[in-house]
Design an enzyme around this catalytic site. Structure first.
Site, PDB file in Angstrom:
ATOM      1  N   ASP A  84     -38.024 -13.352  27.861  1.00 46.68           N
ATOM      2  CA  ASP A  84     -37.243 -12.944  26.692  1.00 46.68           C
ATOM      3  C   ASP A  84     -35.927 -13.714  26.644  1.00 46.68           C
ATOM      4  O   ASP A  84     -35.036 -13.467  27.455  1.00 46.68           O
ATOM      5  CB  ASP A  84     -36.963 -11.437  26.768  1.00 46.68           C
ATOM      6  CG  ASP A  84     -36.211 -10.967  25.549  1.00 46.68           C
ATOM      7  OD1 ASP A  84     -36.826 -10.901  24.467  1.00 46.68           O
ATOM      8  OD2 ASP A  84     -34.999 -10.693  25.653  1.00 46.68           O
ATOM      9  N   HIS A 137     -32.023 -11.080  15.852  1.00 50.53           N
ATOM     10  CA  HIS A 137     -31.416 -10.427  17.016  1.00 50.53           C
ATOM     11  C   HIS A 137     -30.800  -9.061  16.673  1.00 50.53           C
ATOM     12  O   HIS A 137     -30.906  -8.106  17.434  1.00 50.53           O
ATOM     13  CB  HIS A 137     -30.355 -11.359  17.613  1.00 50.53           C
ATOM     14  CG  HIS A 137     -30.057 -11.119  19.052  1.00 50.53           C
ATOM     15  ND1 HIS A 137     -29.760 -12.125  19.934  1.00 50.53           N
ATOM     16  CD2 HIS A 137     -30.008  -9.978  19.780  1.00 50.53           C
ATOM     17  CE1 HIS A 137     -29.540 -11.602  21.133  1.00 50.53           C
ATOM     18  NE2 HIS A 137     -29.687 -10.307  21.063  1.00 50.53           N
ATOM     19  N   LYS A 191     -34.445 -15.580  19.900  1.00 49.39           N
ATOM     20  CA  LYS A 191     -33.870 -14.716  18.857  1.00 49.39           C
ATOM     21  C   LYS A 191     -32.921 -15.498  17.966  1.00 49.39           C
ATOM     22  O   LYS A 191     -32.101 -16.280  18.456  1.00 49.39           O
ATOM     23  CB  LYS A 191     -33.122 -13.539  19.498  1.00 49.39           C
ATOM     24  CG  LYS A 191     -33.940 -12.772  20.514  1.00 49.39           C
ATOM     25  CD  LYS A 191     -33.262 -11.495  20.980  1.00 49.39           C
ATOM     26  CE  LYS A 191     -34.008 -10.876  22.144  1.00 49.39           C
ATOM     27  NZ  LYS A 191     -33.629 -11.430  23.456  1.00 49.39           N
ATOM     28  N   TYR A 214     -27.670 -16.002  24.306  1.00 51.07           N
ATOM     29  CA  TYR A 214     -27.478 -15.900  25.758  1.00 51.07           C
ATOM     30  C   TYR A 214     -26.956 -17.205  26.372  1.00 51.07           C
ATOM     31  O   TYR A 214     -26.582 -17.249  27.540  1.00 51.07           O
ATOM     32  CB  TYR A 214     -28.779 -15.484  26.467  1.00 51.07           C
ATOM     33  CG  TYR A 214     -29.372 -14.166  26.004  1.00 51.07           C
ATOM     34  CD1 TYR A 214     -28.622 -13.262  25.246  1.00 51.07           C
ATOM     35  CD2 TYR A 214     -30.682 -13.819  26.318  1.00 51.07           C
ATOM     36  CE1 TYR A 214     -29.177 -12.063  24.808  1.00 51.07           C
ATOM     37  CE2 TYR A 214     -31.230 -12.615  25.893  1.00 51.07           C
ATOM     38  CZ  TYR A 214     -30.474 -11.748  25.131  1.00 51.07           C
ATOM     39  OH  TYR A 214     -31.023 -10.569  24.702  1.00 51.07           O
TER      40      TYR A 214
END
Ligand SMILES: NC(=O)c1ccc[n+]([C@@H]2O[C@H](COP(=O)([O-])OP(=O)(O)OC[C@H]3O[C@@H](n4cnc5c(N)ncnc54)[C@H](OP(=O)(O)O)[C@@H]3O)[C@@H](O)[C@H]2O)c1
Length: 323
Positions: free
Chosen positions: A50, A117, A84, A55
């Protein structure tokens, strides 16, 4: 479910592994952690990874996946990789370029799943959290349905096998589901979900529309400073989870993960050390009884670790709805 009970079918015919490896880490360690732990997670058996543009470690995860393909551990098609779409790229013309950027970082031709997201369109630009002079997030007035149509085009272009959403409440999901001319339904809604916030109503809603609920912070979150209220109880110290764990000779973490799989939820697990990562694969080695499941259901107490306070005031802020 596949015969081994490790994958479930999505509403577009693709399969998703029911256990996924979480890759979020605070920015100061995100890149290093991704390089160190992603190859290890693949080595011990994780096949669902994921990721997210936000990130800031997709490049390192791409390197890790490549290295595991190069050494023969896996083939590309064995890996289920999610990315995302971040909120600053919700204008339809920004969606495909954002996905192409993630693909380039991940060194992949396609992602298995691409999800919005948050349902919170933000002012486009390099900053992940564009703020005004009062420190409030600057919203962008993009209709979520227009962003969704751009995701549908990414699926048609073969850049994402499946498309879905994250952090949507049931009204926001309904908005997409009721969109005139809808081509593809979201395959999933990835939301915070654990025994203290078991999302029963949202789960029932998703199941009734053949949408898979994907649980994040299923182990009680990483309790990241500034993002999670430190006064919230620590999930994995819960006495009910610990007693059930002891009975099965497993750990509270495994009980929390197993709980989700048995209620038809796909579950993500982060691990900041190799011992946890390896341990979490044991989720397939035991079964909770109906009484265990009922006792865990009884822990539901509306504790949301990732409440995204920063987003309060945004017209689409998702967490003011009951579900
Ligand atoms: N869509 C979204 O908005 C969203 C939001 C949040 C997260 N996510 C995704 O979901 C993933 C997982 O959620 P999360 O990062 O909040 O963390 P989590 O899965 O709830 O894990 C939290 C912590 O549990 C500990 N842990 C893991 N395995 C354990 C075990 N076997 N025994 C004891 N402790 C264990 C680790 O803590 P230590 O630090 O002690 O090792 C880990 O950091 C993220 O990495 C990300 O991919 C998505």
């Amino acid at each position: 479910m596949d015969p081994k009970g490790q994958k479930v079918k999505l509403n577009d015919g693709h399969f998703i592994p029911v256990l996924g490896f979480g890759t979020y880490a605070p920015p100061e360690v995100a890149k290093r952690d991704a390089l160190e732990f992603t190859p290890f997670a693949i080595d011990v058996g994780f096949r669902h990874i994921d990721c997210a543009h936000a990130y800031q470690n997709e490049e390192q995860i791409g390197q890790a996946i490549r290295s595991k393909i190069a050494d023969g551990t896996v083939k590309r098609e064995d890996i289920f990789c999610t990315s995302k779409l971040w909120c600053t790229s919700f204008r339809p013309e920004l969606v495909q370029p954002a996905l192409e950027k993630s693909l380039k970082s991940l060194q992949l031709d396609y992602v298995d799943l691409y999800i919005m997201h948050y349902p919170l369109a933000l002012k486009p630009g390099e900053e992940l959290y564009p703020k005004d002079e009062n420190g409030k997030l600057i919203a962008d007035s993009v209709d979520l349905c227009r962003t969704w149509e751009a995701l549908e085009k990414c699926k048609d272009a073969g850049l994402a096998k499946s498309i879905g959403v994250s952090n949507f409440n049931h009204k926001q999901l309904e908005k997409i589901l009721n969109k005139p001319g809808l081509k593809y339904k979201p395959v999933c809604n990835q939301v915070e979900c654990h025994p203290y916030l078991n999302q029963r109503k949202l789960l029932d809603f998703c199941k009734s529309h053949d949408i898979v609920l994907v649980a994040y912070s299923a182990l009680g979150s990483q309790r990241v400073k500034g993002w999670v209220n430190p006064n919230h109880p620590v999930l994995l110290e819960d006495p009910v989870l610990s007693a059930i764990a002891q009975k099965h000779k497993k750990t509270a973490a495994l009980v929390a993960l197993r709980y989700q799989i048995q209620r038809g939820v796909v579950v993500l697990a982060k691990g900041n050390n190799k011992k946890w990562i390896k341990e979490n694969m044991q989720v397939f080695d035991f079964e909770l009884t109906p009484e265990d499941m009922k006792a865990i259901d009884g822990l539901d107490s509306n504790i949301r670790y990732c409440d995204f306070q920063l987003g309060i005031g945004h017209p689409e802020f998702p967490f003011s709805e009951e579900y």
